[in-house]
Design a protein around this motif. Structure first.
Motif, PDB file in Angstrom:
ATOM      1  N   GLU A  43       0.838  -1.199   0.000  1.00 40.45           N
ATOM      2  CA  GLU A  43       0.000   0.000   0.000  1.00 40.45           C
ATOM      3  C   GLU A  43       0.871   1.246   0.000  1.00 40.45           C
ATOM      4  OE1 GLU A  43      -2.064  -1.519   3.874  1.00 40.45           O
ATOM      5  OE2 GLU A  43      -0.024  -1.937   3.284  1.00 40.45           O
ATOM      6  N   LEU A  44       0.205   2.349  -0.205  1.00 41.83           N
ATOM      7  CA  LEU A  44       0.868   3.646  -0.128  1.00 41.83           C
ATOM      8  C   LEU A  44       1.438   3.816   1.283  1.00 41.83           C
ATOM      9  CD1 LEU A  44       1.061   5.750  -2.305  1.00 41.83           C
ATOM     10  CD2 LEU A  44      -0.817   6.970  -1.217  1.00 41.83           C
ATOM     11  N   GLY A  45       2.687   4.247   1.350  1.00 43.64           N
ATOM     12  CA  GLY A  45       3.301   4.460   2.668  1.00 43.64           C
ATOM     13  C   GLY A  45       3.881   3.208   3.274  1.00 43.64           C
ATOM     14  N   ALA A  46       3.851   2.102   2.530  1.00 41.64           N
ATOM     15  CA  ALA A  46       4.384   0.859   3.081  1.00 41.64           C
ATOM     16  C   ALA A  46       5.874   0.729   2.763  1.00 41.64           C
ATOM     17  CB  ALA A  46       3.629  -0.333   2.519  1.00 41.64           C
ATOM     18  N   VAL A  47       6.558  -0.008   3.612  1.00 40.74           N
ATOM     19  CA  VAL A  47       7.967  -0.313   3.433  1.00 40.74           C
ATOM     20  C   VAL A  47       8.117  -1.814   3.566  1.00 40.74           C
ATOM     21  CG1 VAL A  47      10.244  -0.057   4.420  1.00 40.74           C
ATOM     22  CG2 VAL A  47       8.709   1.844   4.458  1.00 40.74           C
ATOM     23  N   GLN A 101       7.557   8.155   7.200  1.00 45.20           N
ATOM     24  CA  GLN A 101       6.558   8.084   6.145  1.00 45.20           C
ATOM     25  C   GLN A 101       6.119   9.460   5.670  1.00 45.20           C
ATOM     26  OE1 GLN A 101       2.266   7.440   5.109  1.00 45.20           O
ATOM     27  NE2 GLN A 101       2.619   6.612   7.118  1.00 45.20           N
TER      28      GLN A 101
END
Lengths: 348, 265
Positions: free
Chosen positions: A215-219, A286
């Motif tokens: 997802e967006l913002g995932a690492v 983030q």
């Protein structure tokens, strides 16, 4: 001028000194002995004696604490007792030893005689007869070994001692003789396991990563597939660790020339090995999109393709070109195009 | 008449009247003032979204905008999901009283769980987002020792770089920090992984539900273990330990040396 005038106060003025320094200062001698309170006042002496005794008694209390802790908190089978038992035993033993020490010092300082004593020096050389005797013993011993006559022993002992130098010298051979089969260090540092089509797997579970799972913002901390099969996985991990980060594409600045299609759908892959000293760069903020190295605070801006914005790192983190395979799993498009991690001699 | 009463008035009368007036005003204010949370939370019990909207307008809209669209003082809340609300408000991070601080610290929880649920329902109605996890999603009691050990590996790979090997937290840039995880409720750890609050990245689908449980289970095990080393000094690594030894340890040695060398009086 060089003779010592013991305690005398005569001053020899400098010949012809015109307001200059005196050439010799008076020997001040020993200062007058100052009596301690315990020397004059018997009550003070008794108090000091009691203090010393109290310190020694406190030491006994410390020993008692050690013994009590040993029996009260048995460690076998009960790990939860370890902390308490070791803490109390440590305090007890520390107290016991420390109090004996300071008690003894206090005793010496307050009650033992403190008068200044002058000890004269004596010549330290032995008498000529004793020296002659010692030399005679040495000569006799030397003759008894027959060292000068028995050539075989002399030669073999020299050989044995000479051979002993080898263990010290042999390990240095790597400095100039290299195993021709082994890879050169520069080649080892310049290449990683990543090649075109290598599947990206998660660290530590080694599951492949679907692009749609990020997802967006995932690492995601990832490794090349098959890293558990290589001869030395840890050596390989130290080079091949990669960080996947998904960003809003509109937040990312223009890509360097030729790297425009290295990301996939806002997912960027950067080497996790700091270009300064090789620590794992993994502290990702983030909101600011800063990637921070925990060792020396080098900070990389992910939105500017990991440009160094703070700290000692010299180069941006190398980017790994990625894409997806037919099943939707992320794969490397090609290997790293530059060596990852810190600078080395041959890197240029 | 007036002069007569003026003569009769004690010098303390003025003060007494003022004091009385103040007390009455204060009491009236306490009774009549609009108590935002409570007042809004009571009505509309049967429609949590409407009740949540009332609460939102009274407490959050100053920064997040009248329709939660965000402003220069606070981000948009459309699509952040109920889990984000439950985490931010349930840990007392929201409502925040300043947006100037580098990071919103955890604070006193000002809403009841019922009000938090209403707020969460309203925010969830604005756009799809992660919902509040249920008890069995973050429960750790069924985990085996092996799974908890694996949770440790997951924790060290994904979390430890910011939250420290012991979960004691650590510094980030410009005054921001990763908070300590000691004593944090499993629900909030789960929600943080789900939503990625503040500086934290999102681990919604990159860590599976079971992996999240394993991490929570590992943290619970880690923090319930006795400290075999005695004084932990915050378990923040070599900084506090080094500081302690340099100041207390070496200080004590220097003190002893000075005392040993001092002349007895």
């Amino acid at each position: 001028m060089s003779e010592h005038s013991n305690g005398s106060a005569d001053v020899v003025p400098a010949a012809g000194a015109q307001g200059g320094l005196e050439q010799q200062f008076p020997d001040p001698g020993l200062p007058a002995h100052v009596h301690r309170r315990t020397d004059i006042d018997t009550a003070a002496a008794r108090r000091a004696e009691r203090t010393v005794a109290r310190l020694f008694l406190l030491s006994i209390a410390g020993t008692a604490l050690f013994v009590v802790a040993w029996f009260l908190f048995p460690v076998n089978g009960k790990l939860s007792n370890v902390a308490t038992s070791r803490l109390l035993m440590g305090i007890g033993l520390g107290l016991a030893l420390f109090c004996i020490g300071i008690g003894a010092v206090y005793w010496a300082k307050k009650l033992m005689p403190d008068v200044e004593v002058v000890e004269d020096r004596h010549p330290i050389a032995s008498t000529p007869e004793e020296r002659e005797g010692a030399l005679a013993v040495l000569r006799e011993g030397g003759e008894a070994t027959g060292f000068g006559r028995r050539k075989m022993i002399w030669a073999s002992l020299s050989g044995a001692l000479g051979a002993l130098a080898l263990p010290a010298i042999i390990p240095l051979k790597d400095l100039w003789i290299r195993d021709p089969q082994a890879k050169q260090p520069a080649a080892l540092l310049s290449t990683t396991m990543w090649t075109g089509g290598t599947r990206i797997v998660k660290d530590p579970t080694l599951e492949p990563v679907k692009a749609t799972d990020i997802e967006l913002g995932a690492v995601v901390h990832v490794l090349p597939e098959g890293i558990d099969k290589v001869e030395d996985p840890l050596d390989e991990k130290a080079k091949s660790a990669v960080l996947l980060i998904r960003l809003e594409p509109s937040e990312v600045g223009p890509a360097p020339k030729g790297q425009e299609d290295w990301s996939y759908n806002g997912i960027y892959a950067y080497s996790k090995i700091c270009t300064h000293m090789g620590c794992p760069v993994a502290l990702y903020e983030q909101q600011t999109h800063n990637l921070l190295c925990p060792c020396h605070q080098s900070t990389f801006d992910v939105t500017q393709h990991c440009k160094v914005v703070f700290g000692p790192a010299a180069r941006p983190l190398p980017q790994l070109a990625i894409t997806v395979d037919a099943d939707g799993y992320l794969v490397a498009k090609q290997g790293f195009t530059e060596p990852v991690g810190p600078s080395f001699w041959e890197r240029g | 008449m007036s002069s007569h009463s003026a003569r009769r008035r004690s010098p303390l009368a003025t003060s007494a009247v003022i004091l009385l007036a103040l007390l009455v005003t204060g009491a009236l204010y306490a009774v009549l003032s609009p108590r935002s949370e409570a007042a809004a939370g009571v009505k509309g019990q049967n429609d949590p979204i409407a009740a949540g909207r009332e609460l939102f307008l009274a407490n959050c809209s100053t920064c997040h905008g009248l329709n939660a669209q965000g402003s220069s003082d606070g981000p948009s809340l459309v699509g952040v999901g109920a889990a984000a609300v439950d985490f931010q408000v349930g840990t007392g991070r929201m409502p925040a009283y300043t947006s100037d601080a580098p990071q919103i610290p955890k604070g006193r929880v000002v809403f009841s769980q019922n009000e938090i649920d209403q707020l969460a329902a309203y925010i969830a109605s604005l756009g799809p987002g992660p919902s509040v996890p249920t008890q069995d999603q973050y429960a750790t009691k069924d985990l085996s020792a092996e799974q908890i050990a694996e949770g440790g590996e997951l924790f060290r790979t994904n979390c430890a770089m910011c939250h420290n090997f012991n979960g004691s937290g650590g510094a980030l840039t410009h005054g921001k920090y990763a908070p300590s995880l000691v004593g944090v409720q499993p629900k909030y750890i789960y929600e943080a992984m789900l939503t990625g609050p503040q500086s934290m990245p999102v681990f919604g689908s990159t860590l599976s539900q079971q992996e999240k449980q394993q991490i929570i289970g590992y943290l619970g095990t880690l923090h319930s273990q006795p400290n075999y080393g005695g004084l932990a000094l915050g378990t923040i690594g070599p900084v506090s330990e080094g500081l302690f030894m340099w100041i207390v340890g070496i200080g004590a040695l220097i003190g002893c040396a000075v005392w040993l060398g001092a002349k007895a009086s």
